[in-house]
Design a protein around this motif. Structure first.
Motif, PDB file in Angstrom:
ATOM      1  N   SER A  27      39.552  39.065  52.209  1.00 35.56           N
ATOM      2  CA  SER A  27      40.315  40.083  51.480  1.00 35.56           C
ATOM      3  C   SER A  27      40.428  39.641  50.029  1.00 35.56           C
ATOM      4  O   SER A  27      39.436  39.491  49.375  1.00 35.56           O
ATOM      5  N   SER A  28      41.622  39.385  49.548  1.00 35.91           N
ATOM      6  CA  SER A  28      41.796  38.989  48.152  1.00 35.91           C
ATOM      7  C   SER A  28      43.241  38.591  47.929  1.00 35.91           C
ATOM      8  O   SER A  28      44.110  38.860  48.750  1.00 35.91           O
ATOM      9  N   ILE A  30      45.300  39.899  45.902  1.00 33.26           N
ATOM     10  CA  ILE A  30      46.182  41.060  45.778  1.00 33.26           C
ATOM     11  C   ILE A  30      46.609  41.607  47.127  1.00 33.26           C
ATOM     12  O   ILE A  30      47.580  42.331  47.226  1.00 33.26           O
ATOM     13  N   ALA A  31      45.860  41.261  48.175  1.00 35.81           N
ATOM     14  CA  ALA A  31      46.214  41.732  49.511  1.00 35.81           C
ATOM     15  C   ALA A  31      46.939  40.643  50.286  1.00 35.81           C
ATOM     16  O   ALA A  31      47.203  40.777  51.469  1.00 35.81           O
ATOM     17  N   ARG A 111      35.375  35.790  43.964  1.00 39.32           N
ATOM     18  CA  ARG A 111      36.093  36.954  44.450  1.00 39.32           C
ATOM     19  C   ARG A 111      37.127  37.435  43.452  1.00 39.32           C
ATOM     20  O   ARG A 111      37.128  38.597  43.033  1.00 39.32           O
ATOM     21  N   ARG A 113      37.495  36.766  40.409  1.00 37.66           N
ATOM     22  CA  ARG A 113      36.966  37.047  39.090  1.00 37.66           C
ATOM     23  C   ARG A 113      36.887  38.546  38.848  1.00 37.66           C
ATOM     24  O   ARG A 113      37.192  39.038  37.763  1.00 37.66           O
ATOM     25  N   GLY A 114      36.481  39.298  39.838  1.00 40.61           N
ATOM     26  CA  GLY A 114      36.328  40.742  39.689  1.00 40.61           C
ATOM     27  C   GLY A 114      37.547  41.500  40.150  1.00 40.61           C
ATOM     28  O   GLY A 114      38.051  42.364  39.447  1.00 40.61           O
ATOM     29  N   ALA A 115      38.005  41.204  41.365  1.00 33.11           N
ATOM     30  CA  ALA A 115      39.260  41.772  41.842  1.00 33.11           C
ATOM     31  C   ALA A 115      40.337  40.763  41.482  1.00 33.11           C
ATOM     32  O   ALA A 115      40.147  39.961  40.602  1.00 33.11           O
TER      33      ALA A 115
END
Lengths: 205, 205
Positions: A27-28, A30-31, A111, A113-115
């Motif tokens: 996921s990331s 932010i999640a 990961r 870097r973009g999100a």
DNA sequence: AGTTTGGGTGTACGTGTGTACACCCAAACT
DNA sequence: AGTTTGGGTGTACACACGTACACCCAAACT
């Protein structure tokens, strides 16, 4: 079993960092929720605040940590003889090796870097910029680039870093270690192509 | 104000796609909730299911849509005369123009390529692979690449696509349109360096 | 020995989440 | 004209979320 207070605190902090890195892997950031991390570590949610003021600042700490790994890689790469002979093979090998060993850190960088939260994104981009700048100064020491402008060095450095980041991301999403060979082979060829381009640059007037 | 049923359905579907694209712009698909989308569209949460079975399938639809934009760009680039003269300048210009016009789509691809639900990630990578393959066949038509192996063509194509994706991402995160010029300038130089490398490739035996 | 400090706890709150279910009603078929 | 279809509604549930607050207790200071 005598454990000083700062030792204990450091241990929990480490556990939080590890849990955060592991949990956001699929996921990331932010999640990622504070409660997930707390549960994984084995502490109550509110105890999280004793170590970080938010998930985002956890993320910033993970950025620092990940770039320690990345800089270790750059150090390894740099301490080879500055010759064109095997520099490509050596560099790609070291890249693959470090990505394998510190997979989570490199995956995190790629990961988030973009999100990832804006602050984290910016921190990562800033670090990558620094790496590009370092590479540019290294390239300036190579024979054949004496006449290059600073700008061209930066542009070349950017191209190389971009290609290597992409290679790292490909290595990370490689299902098995066996699938690494074609990826590194591609990276090697690309570096050579870029090098050929660089060596013939500006020699045409 | 007579509106057929399929028209109305299509209209809502469009609204959902637009809302989804807009809402995940700051964050990511994985952090996007069904209820957010529903609220933005102005329907009740459960009505979402009349159009998509999950956020992830919404994401797959957005992948399709985004790559329609991207392929339109490729078509524009391709229909220039296949000469080395201005191919670089033309291509970068068209890239910048399309990124400006369909910013949300390109940002979506760049973002969800690395983060984003696994299915979405895979779909994006697959589409990019196709683009690389197409570029490789185009490159084969250029004068000077007659003796190249299919593998080398693919590797070169991969390098170019990687550099252009990075350029697109940089353009997207450019704060103002005015900040675009140094980015495109860098991209131009990089493409030229790669081209110089390509032209001198294999001519050394 | 007495007091302070600080990591960790437990309860509680308001809010956001996905989804199940029964329902409505106008367009689209028969 | 009568019936079916299907997009949209409203209520309801069990859960996860961030965070506020009062509290505990052993290590660390005095």
């Amino acid at each position: 079993m005598t454990e000083t207070r700062v030792e204990r605190k450091e241990r929990t902090r480490r556990a939080i960092l590890d849990a955060g890195l592991a949990l956001c892997e699929d996921s990331s950031l932010i999640a990622l929720s504070l409660r997930q991390v707390a549960k994984e570590v084995g502490i109550v949610p509110t105890a999280f605040y004793r170590h970080f003021e938010s998930i985002e600042s956890l993320g910033l700490a993970l950025v620092d940590e990940s770039f320690v790994s990345l800089r270790a890689m750059l150090r390894d790469i740099r301490q080879g003889a500055p010759s064109y002979a095997d520099i490509v093979d050596r560099s790609v090998d070291i890249l693959a090796q470090h990505v394998r060993q510190e997979r989570a850190h490199f995956a995190f960088i790629g990961r988030e870097r973009g999100a990832g939260p804006p602050q984290v994104r910016d921190a990562i981009h800033h670090e990558i910029d620094l790496c590009e700048h370092e590479l540019a100064t290294d390239l300036a020491l190579l024979p054949g680039t004496e006449s290059w402008s600073a700008e061209d060095l930066r542009v070349l450095s950017n191209l190389i870093v971009t290609a290597m980041v992409a290679t790292a991301e490909r290595l990370i999403s490689a299902p098995q270690p066996a699938a690494e060979k074609p990826i590194t082979e591609t990276a090697r060829t690309q570096l050579r192509m870029v090098l050929v381009g660089a060596l013939n640059w500006r020699s045409r007037t």
